[in-house]
Design an enzyme around this catalytic site. Sequence first.
Site, PDB file in Angstrom:
ATOM      1  N   ASP A  74       0.830  -1.015   0.145  1.00 24.11           N
ATOM      2  CA  ASP A  74       0.070   0.127   0.122  1.00 24.11           C
ATOM      3  C   ASP A  74       0.946   1.245  -0.034  1.00 24.11           C
ATOM      4  O   ASP A  74       1.805   1.345   0.709  1.00 24.11           O
ATOM      5  CB  ASP A  74      -1.020  -0.076   1.369  1.00 24.11           C
ATOM      6  CG  ASP A  74      -1.934   1.029   1.357  1.00 24.11           C
ATOM      7  OD1 ASP A  74      -1.561   2.203   1.289  1.00 24.11           O
ATOM      8  OD2 ASP A  74      -3.118   0.806   1.339  1.00 24.11           O
ATOM      9  N   ASP A  77       0.819   3.002   3.322  1.00 20.27           N
ATOM     10  CA  ASP A  77       1.338   2.280   4.402  1.00 20.27           C
ATOM     11  C   ASP A  77       2.777   2.301   4.157  1.00 20.27           C
ATOM     12  O   ASP A  77       3.592   2.236   5.168  1.00 20.27           O
ATOM     13  CB  ASP A  77       0.562   0.815   4.656  1.00 20.27           C
ATOM     14  CG  ASP A  77      -0.591   0.578   5.104  1.00 20.27           C
ATOM     15  OD1 ASP A  77      -1.219  -0.355   4.767  1.00 20.27           O
ATOM     16  OD2 ASP A  77      -1.000   1.872   5.567  1.00 20.27           O
ATOM     17  N   HIS A 106      14.754  18.262 -16.975  1.00 18.73           N
ATOM     18  CA  HIS A 106      14.061  16.809 -17.182  1.00 18.73           C
ATOM     19  C   HIS A 106      12.523  16.820 -17.582  1.00 18.73           C
ATOM     20  O   HIS A 106      12.118  15.970 -17.793  1.00 18.73           O
ATOM     21  CB  HIS A 106      14.597  16.190 -15.967  1.00 18.73           C
ATOM     22  CG  HIS A 106      16.187  15.683 -16.209  1.00 18.73           C
ATOM     23  ND1 HIS A 106      16.493  14.969 -17.090  1.00 18.73           N
ATOM     24  CD2 HIS A 106      16.975  16.172 -15.355  1.00 18.73           C
ATOM     25  CE1 HIS A 106      17.922  14.810 -16.773  1.00 18.73           C
ATOM     26  NE2 HIS A 106      18.249  15.692 -15.790  1.00 18.73           N
ATOM     27  N   CYS A 138      25.106  16.354 -12.437  1.00 16.14           N
ATOM     28  CA  CYS A 138      24.102  17.284 -12.996  1.00 16.14           C
ATOM     29  C   CYS A 138      24.200  18.442 -11.992  1.00 16.14           C
ATOM     30  O   CYS A 138      24.410  19.825 -12.519  1.00 16.14           O
ATOM     31  CB  CYS A 138      22.768  17.001 -12.950  1.00 16.14           C
ATOM     32  SG  CYS A 138      21.984  16.479 -14.459  1.00 16.14           S
ATOM     33  N   CYS A 201      29.716 -12.627   0.221  1.00 23.90           N
ATOM     34  CA  CYS A 201      28.144 -12.492   0.017  1.00 23.90           C
ATOM     35  C   CYS A 201      27.605 -13.939  -0.376  1.00 23.90           C
ATOM     36  O   CYS A 201      26.591 -14.230  -0.034  1.00 23.90           O
ATOM     37  CB  CYS A 201      28.080 -11.497  -1.440  1.00 23.90           C
ATOM     38  SG  CYS A 201      28.905 -10.017  -1.323  1.00 23.90           S
ATOM     39  N   CYS A 204      26.237 -16.612   2.175  1.00 23.77           N
ATOM     40  CA  CYS A 204      24.870 -16.536   2.845  1.00 23.77           C
ATOM     41  C   CYS A 204      23.699 -16.488   1.607  1.00 23.77           C
ATOM     42  O   CYS A 204      23.142 -17.158   1.627  1.00 23.77           O
ATOM     43  CB  CYS A 204      24.795 -15.012   3.451  1.00 23.77           C
ATOM     44  SG  CYS A 204      25.719 -15.120   4.973  1.00 23.77           S
ATOM     45  N   HIS A 205      24.194 -15.683   0.655  1.00 18.88           N
ATOM     46  CA  HIS A 205      23.178 -15.380  -0.384  1.00 18.88           C
ATOM     47  C   HIS A 205      22.985 -16.305  -1.654  1.00 18.88           C
ATOM     48  O   HIS A 205      21.917 -16.321  -2.388  1.00 18.88           O
ATOM     49  CB  HIS A 205      23.130 -13.808  -0.957  1.00 18.88           C
ATOM     50  CG  HIS A 205      22.803 -12.969   0.312  1.00 18.88           C
ATOM     51  ND1 HIS A 205      21.711 -12.905   0.745  1.00 18.88           N
ATOM     52  CD2 HIS A 205      23.742 -12.038   0.778  1.00 18.88           C
ATOM     53  CE1 HIS A 205      21.770 -11.742   1.747  1.00 18.88           C
ATOM     54  NE2 HIS A 205      22.897 -11.330   1.761  1.00 18.88           N
ATOM     55  N   CYS A 246      26.744  -5.136   5.767  1.00 20.86           N
ATOM     56  CA  CYS A 246      27.144  -6.507   5.740  1.00 20.86           C
ATOM     57  C   CYS A 246      28.498  -6.912   5.818  1.00 20.86           C
ATOM     58  O   CYS A 246      28.843  -7.791   6.637  1.00 20.86           O
ATOM     59  CB  CYS A 246      26.610  -6.956   4.163  1.00 20.86           C
ATOM     60  SG  CYS A 246      25.038  -7.451   3.974  1.00 20.86           S
TER      61      CYS A 246
END
Lengths: 285, 108, 138
Positions: A74, A77, A106, A138, A201, A204-205, A246
């Site tokens: 949402d 939310d 832009h 920019c 990394c 774990c992943h 991490c």
Amino acid sequence: MKTMTKLWATVAICGAVFSSTAFADPHPDAELIIEGELHIATRAEPPEHLGGVLPEIYSGWLFRTDETRELQMDDFDNPGMLFAERGEDRWYTADGSAEQSCADCHGDVDSMAGVRAVMPKVNENGELWSMQNYINNCRTERMGAEAWGWNSDPMKDTTALISLQSRGMPVAVKIDEEAAEYWEKGREMYYTRFGQLELSCANCHEDNWGRMIRADHLSQGMSNGFPTYRLKNAAVIPLHQRFRGCIRDTRGESFAEGSQEFRELELYVASRGLGLPIEGIAVRQ
Amino acid sequence: MSDVRPRIRLPRSANAGDVVEVKTLISHNMETGLRRDGSGDAIPRQIIHRFTCEYAGKMVLDVEMEPAISANPYMEFDVQVDESADFVFTWYDDDGSVYSETQSFEVS
Amino acid sequence: MLTRRDTMAMGLGVAAVAMVPGAASASAVDDAISAFTGGADVSEGGVTISAPEIAENGNTVPIAVEAPGATEILMIAAGNPTPGVAKFGFGEGAATSRAATRIRLGGTQDVIAIAKMSDGSFARGAVEVKVTIGGCGG
């Protein structure tokens, strides 16, 4: 000797907590539907370059509890939207000696559709730049304004706003030709062990996603949700800040946000999620 | 507090006498006063300590808030809308600032 | 320089607010309740608290409380450094005695709600919310 024993004990404990529990897999059938209308895919075929190390790729959204997942479904939310809204005001506000706003060049912010999906990207000088680098370029070169800090509020607001414009569009980073050398370095870093705990990394992943590390449900470490609203910080967090945390958690010295290393890692991590849609501003723990 | 921003969600329409759900959010760190900075000094408390909502001049909700309310405080509650009128939302900050938002609401 | 405390705090993935030693004492909870009730009897029932069984992060826990007929509801976190969370006052314009918000919980604990009814009586409800410590909070 004493220090080594402590270290091995820590590693052993870490090993022990990579245990399978009833939570083993990501949520089997949860669907990310925003405001009851916008379907965002959270599963995809893995990109070829992974060579089959992941059977399917999943958004980090699927690994969170019901309550956390609901917060992203949402736009009211989702507390991250506050940041995008602030970013939108900034988009239309002139800043710097040239007295220009982002909109002056832009146009409306929806002209940024697709930008987040291809970041980080090699610029015309052959440098690998994240969105933050392009924004600051920019500001300093064309607006006559000061560069924003990587983790500063205006940078977070603006990257959140720009990311939102690519919501639903698949991650489409370029990893070949001029990007190839950076991608290779990023890949090497992904598989390099860091810190006293000697964790990469991938440990774990790639090797343990879906399992619990203590009470945290490990995801595949995809970045399509970044910048993300983290409940822990009650704020929008850029990817480099997460990387920093991490590596700190491996009890090692971490690289800086915006560093060459993190930009290369950002490219590689993004490429592991090729095909997953950008989630705008995700909500994570 | 820099750029404190309230957001309100009301339903698009309602009939007189309906009960409508109101959602409110305001960007604010809700600094508890318990955190310490890098040098070990306590970061002073600064929170929104009170939130009120009035509709058609009547009090709907009056909340006293403690530091245990999360940053970017969210409040959700129900209002009976008997007539078209204004919603007035007010947040009171420890530093004396008062943030207010008024929204008119039509019932059919 | 990264101190050991910093690394531990980050490694434990605990929200900064929770790095305060100690939870409120049982008497602090009782004091908070009697300040609200004036020492009157509190019956059980009629007060519903909706909260996750396991809060993924203690810094932002969605929670709702409802007590039909209540004019005020006091919410307390029995395990936080100080127990007070919020006191909801429902006025003439309120359609229900229900409110939802997001709160900080420093650890697994009971969240208690005391409702003051329109006849001056008090009722109580409580739920336990488990607050987890993630493996790698970053």
